[in-house]
Design a protein around this motif. Structure first.
Motif, mmCIF file in Angstrom:
data_model
loop_
_atom_site.group_PDB
_atom_site.id
_atom_site.type_symbol
_atom_site.label_atom_id
_atom_site.label_comp_id
_atom_site.label_asym_id
_atom_site.label_seq_id
_atom_site.Cartn_x
_atom_site.Cartn_y
_atom_site.Cartn_z
ATOM 1 N N LEU A 62 45.827 142.239 43.809
ATOM 2 C CA LEU A 62 45.847 140.782 43.924
ATOM 3 C C LEU A 62 47.256 140.216 44.042
ATOM 4 O O LEU A 62 47.421 139.052 44.403
ATOM 5 C CB LEU A 62 45.185 140.142 42.694
ATOM 6 C CG LEU A 62 43.692 140.383 42.475
ATOM 7 C CD1 LEU A 62 43.248 139.658 41.211
ATOM 8 C CD2 LEU A 62 42.885 139.911 43.668
ATOM 9 N N ILE A 88 44.865 134.572 44.076
ATOM 10 C CA ILE A 88 43.471 134.483 43.643
ATOM 11 C C ILE A 88 43.221 135.483 42.519
ATOM 12 O O ILE A 88 43.964 136.458 42.351
ATOM 13 C CB ILE A 88 42.478 134.765 44.787
ATOM 14 C CG1 ILE A 88 42.761 136.144 45.414
ATOM 15 C CG2 ILE A 88 42.517 133.664 45.827
ATOM 16 C CD1 ILE A 88 41.710 136.578 46.414
ATOM 17 N N SER A 89 42.166 135.235 41.760
ATOM 18 C CA SER A 89 41.709 136.190 40.751
ATOM 19 C C SER A 89 40.269 135.842 40.396
ATOM 20 O O SER A 89 39.729 134.827 40.864
ATOM 21 C CB SER A 89 42.601 136.160 39.505
ATOM 22 O OG SER A 89 42.619 134.866 38.926
ATOM 23 N N MET A 90 39.645 136.680 39.560
ATOM 24 C CA MET A 90 38.257 136.468 39.166
ATOM 25 C C MET A 90 38.071 136.843 37.705
ATOM 26 O O MET A 90 38.941 137.441 37.077
ATOM 27 C CB MET A 90 37.305 137.305 40.031
ATOM 28 C CG MET A 90 37.181 136.866 41.465
ATOM 29 S SD MET A 90 35.851 137.763 42.331
ATOM 30 C CE MET A 90 34.389 137.122 41.497
ATOM 31 N N ARG A 104 34.507 137.954 35.019
ATOM 32 C CA ARG A 104 33.083 138.039 34.694
ATOM 33 C C ARG A 104 32.928 137.522 33.275
ATOM 34 O O ARG A 104 33.709 137.890 32.377
ATOM 35 C CB ARG A 104 32.604 139.487 34.789
ATOM 36 C CG ARG A 104 31.189 139.692 34.254
ATOM 37 C CD ARG A 104 30.729 141.129 34.273
ATOM 38 N NE ARG A 104 29.430 141.229 33.619
ATOM 39 C CZ ARG A 104 28.391 141.931 34.074
ATOM 40 N NH1 ARG A 104 28.510 142.650 35.189
ATOM 41 N NH2 ARG A 104 27.237 141.948 33.414
ATOM 42 N N GLU A 163 39.539 126.693 38.389
ATOM 43 C CA GLU A 163 38.456 127.671 38.254
ATOM 44 C C GLU A 163 37.185 127.135 38.896
ATOM 45 O O GLU A 163 36.820 125.978 38.690
ATOM 46 C CB GLU A 163 38.195 127.969 36.776
ATOM 47 C CG GLU A 163 36.988 128.857 36.516
ATOM 48 C CD GLU A 163 36.712 129.075 35.038
ATOM 49 O OE1 GLU A 163 35.573 129.445 34.703
ATOM 50 O OE2 GLU A 163 37.629 128.848 34.224
ATOM 51 N N PHE A 214 30.238 134.247 37.045
ATOM 52 C CA PHE A 214 31.467 134.767 37.645
ATOM 53 C C PHE A 214 32.363 133.594 38.002
ATOM 54 O O PHE A 214 31.893 132.578 38.543
ATOM 55 C CB PHE A 214 31.147 135.591 38.897
ATOM 56 C CG PHE A 214 30.449 136.883 38.596
ATOM 57 C CD1 PHE A 214 31.173 138.024 38.269
ATOM 58 C CD2 PHE A 214 29.063 136.963 38.641
ATOM 59 C CE1 PHE A 214 30.526 139.215 37.984
ATOM 60 C CE2 PHE A 214 28.407 138.152 38.359
ATOM 61 C CZ PHE A 214 29.146 139.285 38.022
ATOM 62 N N SER A 271 36.046 132.335 39.867
ATOM 63 C CA SER A 271 37.181 132.595 40.753
ATOM 64 C C SER A 271 38.269 131.581 40.428
ATOM 65 O O SER A 271 37.970 130.413 40.135
ATOM 66 C CB SER A 271 36.775 132.468 42.221
ATOM 67 O OG SER A 271 35.821 133.453 42.560
ATOM 68 N N LEU A 272 39.531 132.018 40.464
ATOM 69 C CA LEU A 272 40.639 131.151 40.088
ATOM 70 C C LEU A 272 41.724 131.181 41.148
ATOM 71 O O LEU A 272 41.930 132.199 41.819
ATOM 72 C CB LEU A 272 41.207 131.575 38.723
ATOM 73 C CG LEU A 272 40.186 131.520 37.578
ATOM 74 C CD1 LEU A 272 39.769 132.922 37.179
ATOM 75 C CD2 LEU A 272 40.718 130.756 36.394
ATOM 76 N N SER A 273 42.440 130.066 41.274
ATOM 77 C CA SER A 273 43.405 129.890 42.354
ATOM 78 C C SER A 273 44.797 130.392 41.993
ATOM 79 O O SER A 273 45.798 129.781 42.373
ATOM 80 C CB SER A 273 43.482 128.408 42.747
ATOM 81 O OG SER A 273 43.935 127.634 41.646
ATOM 82 N N GLN A 297 46.837 134.430 40.929
ATOM 83 C CA GLN A 297 46.697 135.837 40.566
ATOM 84 C C GLN A 297 46.850 136.036 39.061
ATOM 85 O O GLN A 297 46.407 137.029 38.511
ATOM 86 C CB GLN A 297 47.749 136.674 41.288
ATOM 87 C CG GLN A 297 49.189 136.408 40.829
ATOM 88 C CD GLN A 297 50.184 137.242 41.593
ATOM 89 O OE1 GLN A 297 50.073 137.400 42.795
ATOM 90 N NE2 GLN A 297 51.167 137.789 40.896
#
Length: 221
Positions: free
Chosen positions: A86, A91-93, A95, A114, A169, A171-173, A175
């Motif tokens: 990444l 970006i990142s994620m 769970r 997020e 889940f 997702s984030l803007s 890394q």
């Protein structure tokens, strides 16, 4: 008085906005490597000739997180520290697993917006605006397939209000969006924040502050 042309003003505003988030990549990829002797705003790049497909694979979401804990939730992050591919991509994620009644407690991501999608179960979610907008609470009940966004830096939470486990889940803007869990930061800081500060800030008796600072503040990340 000198005025900027409209086109230059728009460009200046766009540049200022862009600089508030992760910088744009200047190459195809920059798989992160750890260099403990040097500290930079980000990660050093692995030699592109040594990069393989495995650098762009993360398997941490395959299995449920352990929700047997005081919060009844578990966050499994896929940030740059866990997922080196990444690096520089912005970006990142994550769970997030919830037991029935499980809570992902009020927290902020100082460097990332997020967006959350519910994969299973029913969640009560919400975020609080800044003082500028009178700390207004925006909250909704989300069902499977619903999506909700939490703006960058604002305090937000998720609570499983169903009778079965829930899964989401995010997702984030960024890394490396960071996580500040409010209760842990305020009452579990090391060294502790002065009781004089907290009693006045929260307008409670010192005994209440002493009690809260004596608790074990669990981190579900």
């Amino acid at each position: 008085m000198t005025f900027l042309p409209t086109s230059l003003l728009i460009l200046a505003l766009a540049t200022a906005t862009a600089s508030a988030f992760d910088p744009s990549p200047l190459q195809d990829f920059c798989v992160a490597i750890n260099e403990p002797e040097v500290f930079v705003n980000g990660k050093f790049c692995k030699d592109p000739k040594q990069v393989t497909a495995d650098d762009f694979l993360f398997k941490g979401f395959r299995y449920p997180g352990n929700t047997v804990n005081p919060l009844g939730s578990k966050v499994t992050p896929a940030f740059v520290d866990q997922f080196p591919g990444l690096n520089t991509l912005g970006i990142s994620m994550a769970r997030i697993d919830f037991a029935p009644g499980g809570l992902n407690p009020p927290h902020t991501h100082p460097r990332g917006t997020e967006i959350l999608v519910v994969a299973e179960g029913t969640l009560l979610v919400g975020f609080v605006t800044s003082n500028q907008l009178n700390n207004t609470l925006f909250t909704k009940v989300l069902c499977k397939g619903d999506v909700f966004v939490f703006p960058i830096g604002l305090i937000h939470f998720q609570l499983n209000i169903g009778k079965t486990p829930a899964l989401a889940f995010a997702s984030l803007s960024s890394q490396n969006p960071g996580v500040i869990t409010i209760a842990n930061a305020v009452f579990g800081s090391k060294p502790p924040i002065s009781a004089d500060v907290l009693t006045k800030a929260f307008q409670v008796d010192k005994k209440v502050v002493d009690y809260l600072q004596a608790q074990f503040w669990y981190d579900n990340n």
